[in-house]
Design a protein around this motif. Structure first.
Motif, short mmCIF file in Angstrom:
data_model
loop_
_atom_site.label_atom_id
_atom_site.label_comp_id
_atom_site.label_asym_id
_atom_site.label_seq_id
_atom_site.Cartn_x
_atom_site.Cartn_y
_atom_site.Cartn_z
N ALA A 1 6.20 -3.40 -3.47
CA ALA A 1 4.73 -3.48 -3.26
C ALA A 1 4.50 -2.69 -2.45
N VAL A 2 3.73 -1.33 -2.76
CA VAL A 2 3.38 -0.53 -1.76
C VAL A 2 2.15 -1.03 -0.13
N ALA A 3 2.55 -0.83 0.54
CA ALA A 3 1.94 -1.46 1.23
C ALA A 3 1.64 -0.44 2.67
N GLY A 4 0.41 -0.27 3.08
CA GLY A 4 -0.43 0.26 3.70
C GLY A 4 -1.72 0.77 4.01
N GLU A 5 -2.44 2.77 3.27
CA GLU A 5 -3.40 2.39 3.28
C GLU A 5 -3.37 3.25 2.24
N TYR A 6 -4.80 2.54 1.24
CA TYR A 6 -5.11 3.19 -0.20
C TYR A 6 -5.08 4.00 -0.54
N ALA A 7 -5.42 5.01 0.77
CA ALA A 7 -5.98 6.48 0.74
C ALA A 7 -4.74 7.35 0.51
N ALA A 8 -3.97 6.91 1.23
CA ALA A 8 -2.81 7.51 1.78
C ALA A 8 -1.84 7.38 0.01
N PHE A 9 -2.06 6.53 -0.24
CA PHE A 9 -1.00 7.11 -1.46
C PHE A 9 -1.34 7.75 -2.75
N PHE A 10 -2.78 7.62 -2.73
CA PHE A 10 -3.53 8.44 -3.72
C PHE A 10 -4.03 9.81 -3.75
N GLN A 11 -4.26 9.65 -1.89
CA GLN A 11 -3.47 11.18 -1.86
C GLN A 11 -2.49 12.09 -1.87
N GLY A 12 -1.14 10.82 -1.79
CA GLY A 12 -0.05 11.03 -2.07
C GLY A 12 0.56 11.05 -3.25
N ILE A 13 0.02 10.66 -4.73
CA ILE A 13 0.06 10.84 -5.78
C ILE A 13 -0.14 12.50 -6.05
N VAL B 1 12.59 7.56 2.31
CA VAL B 1 13.05 7.34 0.40
C VAL B 1 14.06 8.03 0.11
N HIS B 2 13.91 9.43 0.87
CA HIS B 2 15.14 10.60 0.45
C HIS B 2 15.94 9.34 0.52
N LYS B 3 17.26 8.62 1.41
CA LYS B 3 18.52 8.06 1.28
C LYS B 3 18.10 6.89 1.09
N SER B 4 17.49 6.11 0.17
CA SER B 4 16.98 4.89 -1.12
C SER B 4 17.50 6.01 -2.34
N GLN B 5 16.93 7.10 -2.45
CA GLN B 5 17.47 8.00 -3.90
C GLN B 5 18.82 8.10 -4.35
N GLY B 6 18.67 7.15 -5.74
CA GLY B 6 20.19 7.21 -6.38
C GLY B 6 20.68 5.64 -6.27
N SER B 7 19.99 4.95 -5.47
CA SER B 7 20.77 3.12 -5.75
C SER B 7 18.45 2.82 -6.29
N GLU B 8 19.20 1.55 -6.93
CA GLU B 8 17.93 0.70 -7.07
C GLU B 8 18.24 -0.68 -6.44
N PHE B 9 16.99 -1.38 -6.07
CA PHE B 9 17.33 -2.68 -5.19
C PHE B 9 16.05 -3.61 -6.33
N ARG B 10 16.72 -5.23 -5.96
CA ARG B 10 15.49 -6.02 -6.16
C ARG B 10 14.13 -6.10 -6.12
N ASN B 11 14.32 -6.42 -4.91
CA ASN B 11 12.66 -5.85 -4.29
C ASN B 11 12.07 -4.73 -3.62
N VAL B 12 11.48 -3.93 -3.50
CA VAL B 12 11.18 -2.52 -2.15
C VAL B 12 9.70 -3.20 -1.92
N ILE B 13 10.13 -2.91 -0.69
CA ILE B 13 8.38 -2.72 0.46
C ILE B 13 8.60 -1.27 0.42
N PHE B 14 7.54 -0.07 -0.21
CA PHE B 14 7.50 1.05 0.39
C PHE B 14 5.44 1.08 1.52
#
Length: 379
Positions: free
Chosen positions: A351-363, A311-324
């Protein structure tokens, strides 16, 4: 050009004050404001810069004015900066949230006539020392122009990003305003890795426009699932299949990880390999535009594949489609600003892929960073 009232106010204040900060979330028209400032002041007395080459290229495209990375503007020569004082020049920095205290100090001590910092305070703080952009917003509110109106407020990605930024309920899977937003429970790191590899094995995925991002780099020698190293090992076999993966080949996506002043290639610059000669030198078409650049064999150890990025290296760039990729294994790295930064890299589909719990804990994880500038401003 048409501007909202708050954009007009920001442009007016930026053309009057010696120091001004313009901040706002995704879709609030920050780059549009930069263009308005350039039109108001005139390009001849302005220097445009950004922390990354791709961000600088975007400003150049929008304004029609030359823009450079901060290092290039300051004349970095590997051990020192050669830039003389700015004199009567106004310096405008986009993606200023990425600029650390050391670089900001180098700009300030060269005494620009006016300094305008533009960025999103909800994004990741700098990897280096300090967080001057964030600190100035907090401790010098009279210098801040806050953009609040989102021109993409009905678009799916923008709605999800603003919900994360403002600590509100994040919407479920949706499609609106020409954008798609998906939260997909794919499970553990290994399962998510496999799912992502299957998804991108499609003619609809364009490696020059689309990206896979995750929090961890991982070890190149022993790549784990859902790390940049591990994903790149898998994705190169889909994107550019061949017999030998020990060296780069035409078509490979690559990123440079160190400043190379002599050839004007900077940390974070990305591109596509066009040719590799018998000596191992690599010709790269840079994403920032311009002619192909020869990356000599001596700098190849400072590069890596770029089918996946942190994510750090992607900062400052924009992309059409992103999978996180977002899993509990990386919970120590998942923060509100990191998740927000990941989401806001996408323009058409995220698309945020992985575990719901991780996403909601992160935010809900919003750590603070104590800096020297905070102590000085408080005093």
């Amino acid at each position: 050009m048409n501007f909202s009232d708050e954009q007009i106010s920001a442009i007016s204040q930026c053309t009057r004050d010696g120091l001004r900060i313009v901040t706002g979330g995704a879709g609030t028209g920050k780059t549009h404001v930069i263009r308005g400032i350039v039109e108001e002041l005139g390009g001849g007395c302005i220097e445009l810069c950004a922390p990354t080459g791709k961000a600088a290229a975007r400003i150049r495209e929008v304004t029609g004015q030359e823009a450079a990375t901060i290092h290039r503007m300051l004349g970095w020569r590997g051990e020192f900066f050669t830039r003389k004082p700015f004199g009567n020049k106004t310096v405008i920095m986009d993606e200023a949230s990425m600029c650390d205290a050391t670089l900001m100090a180098e700009i300030v001590k060269r005494k620009p006539w006016r300094l305008i910092l533009v960025g999103d305070s909800a994004q990741l703080r700098p990897v280096g020392k300090g967080a001057p952009f964030h600190d100035l917003i907090e401790y010098c509110p009279d210098r801040v122009s806050q953009l609040t109106h989102c021109f993409r407020s009905t678009a799916a990605i923008a709605k999800a990003a603003l919900a994360v930024r403002d600590g509100k309920h994040v919407p479920g899977n949706s499609e609106s305003g020409g954008e798609k937003w998906n939260l997909i429970n794919t499970g553990t790191a290994a399962k998510t890795h496999s799912a992502i590899v299957k998804w991108v094995d499609s003619d609809r995925w364009d490696w020059e426009k689309d990206i896979v991002i995750c929090p961890r780099n991982g070890e190149k020698e022993e790549p784990d699932a859902l790390t940049v190293a591990g994903l790149n090992e898998s994705l190169v076999r889909i994107a550019n299949p061949r017999d030998d993966y020990s060296t780069y080949a035409p078509g490979d996506r690559v990123i440079n990880l160190k400043n190379h002043t002599a050839i004007d290639v900077w940390n974070g610059d990305t591109g596509t390999v066009q040719a590799v000669d018998i000596s191992g030198n690599v010709w790269v078409q840079m994403d920032r535009g311009g002619d192909q650049v020869l990356w000599p064999k001596s700098m190849i150890h400072d590069t890596q594949l770029a089918y996946a990025l942190t994510v750090h290296k992607s900062q400052g760039s924009e992309f059409r489609n992103v999978i996180f990729g977002c899993v509990k294994r990386d919970s120590r790295l998942l923060t509100k600003s990191l998740v927000y930064t990941a989401i806001t890299r996408a323009r058409k589909a995220c698309a945020v892929a992985g575990e719901y719990a991780a996403f909601f804990q992160g935010i809900t994880n919003n750590p603070t960073k104590t800096t020297v500038l905070q102590a000085l401003l408080k005093g």
